[in-house]
Every structure is written in structure tokens, then in C-alpha cells.
Enzyme design. Structure first.
Site, PDB file in Angstrom:
ATOM      1  N   ALA A  36      17.709 -25.755  -1.458  1.00  0.00           N
ATOM      2  CA  ALA A  36      18.871 -26.608  -1.744  1.00  0.00           C
ATOM      3  C   ALA A  36      19.050 -27.577  -0.575  1.00  0.00           C
ATOM      4  O   ALA A  36      20.132 -27.701   0.009  1.00  0.00           O
ATOM      5  CB  ALA A  36      20.130 -25.781  -1.977  1.00  0.00           C
ATOM      6  N   GLY A  40      20.691 -32.415   6.570  1.00  0.00           N
ATOM      7  CA  GLY A  40      20.689 -31.553   7.764  1.00  0.00           C
ATOM      8  C   GLY A  40      19.363 -30.819   7.893  1.00  0.00           C
ATOM      9  O   GLY A  40      18.769 -30.743   8.977  1.00  0.00           O
ATOM     10  N   HIS A  41      18.878 -30.271   6.762  1.00  0.00           N
ATOM     11  CA  HIS A  41      17.569 -29.598   6.792  1.00  0.00           C
ATOM     12  C   HIS A  41      16.465 -30.591   7.154  1.00  0.00           C
ATOM     13  O   HIS A  41      15.538 -30.264   7.899  1.00  0.00           O
ATOM     14  CB  HIS A  41      17.235 -29.015   5.415  1.00  0.00           C
ATOM     15  N   GLN A 157      24.253 -17.454  14.006  1.00  0.00           N
ATOM     16  CA  GLN A 157      22.905 -17.112  13.548  1.00  0.00           C
ATOM     17  C   GLN A 157      21.856 -17.582  14.575  1.00  0.00           C
ATOM     18  O   GLN A 157      20.922 -16.846  14.912  1.00  0.00           O
ATOM     19  CB  GLN A 157      22.638 -17.772  12.197  1.00  0.00           C
TER      20      GLN A 157
HETATM   21  O1  PAF Z   1      20.137 -20.478   7.644  1.00  0.00           O
HETATM   22  C1  PAF Z   1      19.473 -20.143   6.647  1.00  0.00           C
HETATM   23  O2  PAF Z   1      19.196 -20.946   5.770  1.00  0.00           O
HETATM   24  C2  PAF Z   1      18.998 -18.702   6.504  1.00  0.00           C
HETATM   25  O3  PAF Z   1      19.951 -17.808   7.005  1.00  0.00           O
HETATM   26  C3  PAF Z   1      17.620 -18.446   7.132  1.00  0.00           C
HETATM   27  C4  PAF Z   1      17.624 -18.680   8.649  1.00  0.00           C
HETATM   28  C5  PAF Z   1      16.588 -19.368   6.489  1.00  0.00           C
HETATM   29  C6  PAF Z   1      17.190 -17.004   6.879  1.00  0.00           C
HETATM   30  O4  PAF Z   1      17.150 -16.701   5.530  1.00  0.00           O
END
Ligand code: PAF
Length: 285
Positions: A36, A40-41, A157
Site C-alpha cells: 500500500a 513516504g515509502h 519501531q
Molecule cells: O513498518 C512496516 O511497514 C512494518 O512494520 C515492517 C517494518 C515492514 C515489518 O512488517
């Protein structure tokens, strides 16, 4: 422009591609995602391309980081769209394993994380960081990249991943990239798709409230009243439950009562069906 991107779905095929690149003396970067994809990605992919010669992006909606009542089933999925976006950002390979390939029958291993994994998101999502630690450890060991790039939007995270990568001597450099925001300041997130138009219009208040609080906290004042003011602003703007608004040490994520060293102000708050996360740096007072 060629928008087709090679895709591999097994560890064996992934390792063969990476081994081929390594034999040519190329450096490899990994960008783990759940798909999705938004800008940002794509910023993570572009940064990965600056740090290495070849970029692998993984797209895997990881079931072990969702509790049974959470949004695993309705999490947005669009592999064709993601693949085209990744290709346009300079990605070289998409790794999209199935759940069965990642968690075959009999899978029985966990990665227990503490330190920065305590509190904040872990209070409302106790299973979450264990699931992230397992899947990211697997992705690191499967791809064995030189570097992996993650967004600071998920700051806790990021710190957890940095911690267990160091603790387990995994030879991967973990790189964090500042949060990419919409023009009105809202942090980009795949879950922003859950916002109604009215909620979307209110959502930037989270970043505004955090930025104002960060400026106040930079003077080294006591945090509690400043955090309370953030809660009031969010309630006045029509936000729902506040999971947390907290001031933490920027590295260890230990709780702070004032910013007397590098600090981070972090929040998770509900708006309709979306749980919005955001965080901002706080300069030492
Ligand atoms: O940030 C995310 O999209 C998820 O937590 C990750 C780091 C891909 C792990 O599933």
C-alpha cells in the site's frame, strides 16, 4: 518508462539474485514494507538507492504483528500498483513472499524484545514488536543486505529494530529517514486511507499540536502540563482515544520528565477508524 519490476517469492530465488549482485561487487539495500505504498515509502527506496547499488523492496503484510481484532484482513493490498511505484522510484527487485513461505507449518520461534520496545505502542499492541522483530530478523537473514532503510514515522519501531540488530550482531546497517508529510503536515501512512474526508481535514492538527509542544519543551520546562495541552488540543479538534502522548529519550526511549538531552515527543491517537502515529524531535533544553 519501463514499469515492470522483477518479483521473487522464495528465499532461494531472493538469495540467488543477491548472490549474483554480490559476485559483481555490488552493494545491496533492503526496504521492508507492508505494501500500500505512498510517497513516504518511495522516499525510503530513493534513499536506499543512494546508499547501495541495488535495492530490494519487500512487500509482506506480516500477520504476526497484528492481533486477532486488528486490521490484518482489511489492510490495503495492491501488488501491481506497488510494483509500478517501486520501479518508478528506482527499485531493482520486489520480494513478495506468501504467508506460508514466511511462516511454514510448525514455525515456532520468537524474538523477544525489551528496552525501547517497552511502553508506547506496546501498551495497546502488546504483540506488535515481537511480530516486527521476527519478520525483520527473517528479512535481514534472507536478503543479507548491507543496509536497510526505515521511516522515522514509526520511531519506536525504528529504535527497536536498531536495538535487536545490534544485540543479535546482525551485520546490517539500519538507516532511518525523516517522516515524509503531506503538504498540510499529516505524516504519510497507508492507514490514512481509513480517514473520511472530514477526519482527513482534522488530521493535521496532530502534527501541529506536537510541533508546538516540542517548541515549548525545548526550553527544558516540565513536560506534564505541555503533554496535557496536546491532549486538550486533540480533544478540541475531534480526535478520539489518545493511546499516548509522551516525551522519551531519543535513543533509548526511556521516559523523560523534561528534555534535558536529545528527546522525542511521540503520540498515537485515534481518529475514526485510523490510529494515527506521529513524532517530532525535541532539542535539549
Ligand atoms: O513498518 C512496516 O511497514 C512494518 O512494520 C515492517 C517494518 C515492514 C515489518 O512488517
Amino acid at each position: 518508462m519501463d514499469t515492470s519490476l522483477p518479483v521473487v517469492r522464495s528465499v532461494c530465488d531472493l538469495r540467488a539474485r543477491v548472490a549474483d549482485w554480490r559476485a559483481q561487487g555490488l552493494r545491496v539495500a533492503l526496504v521492508p514494507t507492508m505494501g500500500a505504498l505512498h510517497d513516504g515509502h518511495l522516499a525510503l527506496v530513493r534513499r536506499a538507492g543512494e546508499l547501495a547499488d541495488r535495492v530490494v523492496a519487500s512487500v509482506f503484510v506480516n500477520p504476526t504483528q497484528f492481533a486477532p481484532h486488528e486490521d490484518f484482513d482489511r489492510y490495503p493490498r495492491d501488488e501491481a500498483g506497488d510494483s509500478a511505484k517501486l520501479a518508478s522510484a528506482g527499485c531493482h527487485l520486489l520480494y513478495a513472499p506468501s504467508v506460508r513461505a514466511m511462516y511454514p507449518d510448525g514455525f515456532a520461534t520468537s524474538v523477544a524484545v525489551a528496552g525501547p520496545a517497552r511502553g508506547l505502542c506496546a501498551d495497546s499492541r502488546p504483540h506488535f514488536f515481537g511480530g516486527v522483530a521476527v519478520v525483520v530478523t527473517k528479512l535481514f537473514l534472507q536478503a543479507l543486505p548491507d543496509v536497510a532503510v526505515f521511516g522515522e514515522k514509526d520511531y519506536q519501531q525504528l529504535q527497536v529494530i536498531r536495538r535487536f540488530t545490534r544485540d543479535l550482531d546482525i551485520p546490517v546497517r539500519v538507516e532511518g529517514l525523516p517522516t515524509v508529510r503531506e503538504a498540510d503536515g499529516l505524516a504519510m501512512s497507508s492507514r490514512n486511507a481509513y480517514l473520511t474526508p472530514d477526519e482527513r481535514a482534522r488530521a493535521p492538527e496532530l502534527q501541529r499540536a506536537l510541533s508546538a509542544a516540542a517548541a515549548a519543551l525545548a526550553g527544558g520546562v516540565e513536560a506534564a502540563p505541555v503533554l496535557e495541552e496536546v491532549r486538550h488540543r486533540l480533544a478540541a479538534a475531534g480526535f478520539g482515544r489518545v493511546d499516548y502522548v509522551e516525551l522519551r529519550d531519543a535513543d533509548t526511549l526511556e521516559p523523560l520528565t523534561r528534555a534535558d538531552g536529545p528527546a522525542r515527543l511521540l503520540a498515537a491517537v485515534w481518529l475514526g477508524k485510523a490510529r494515527l502515529l506521529d513524532n517530532v524531535p525535541v532539542a535539549a533544553g
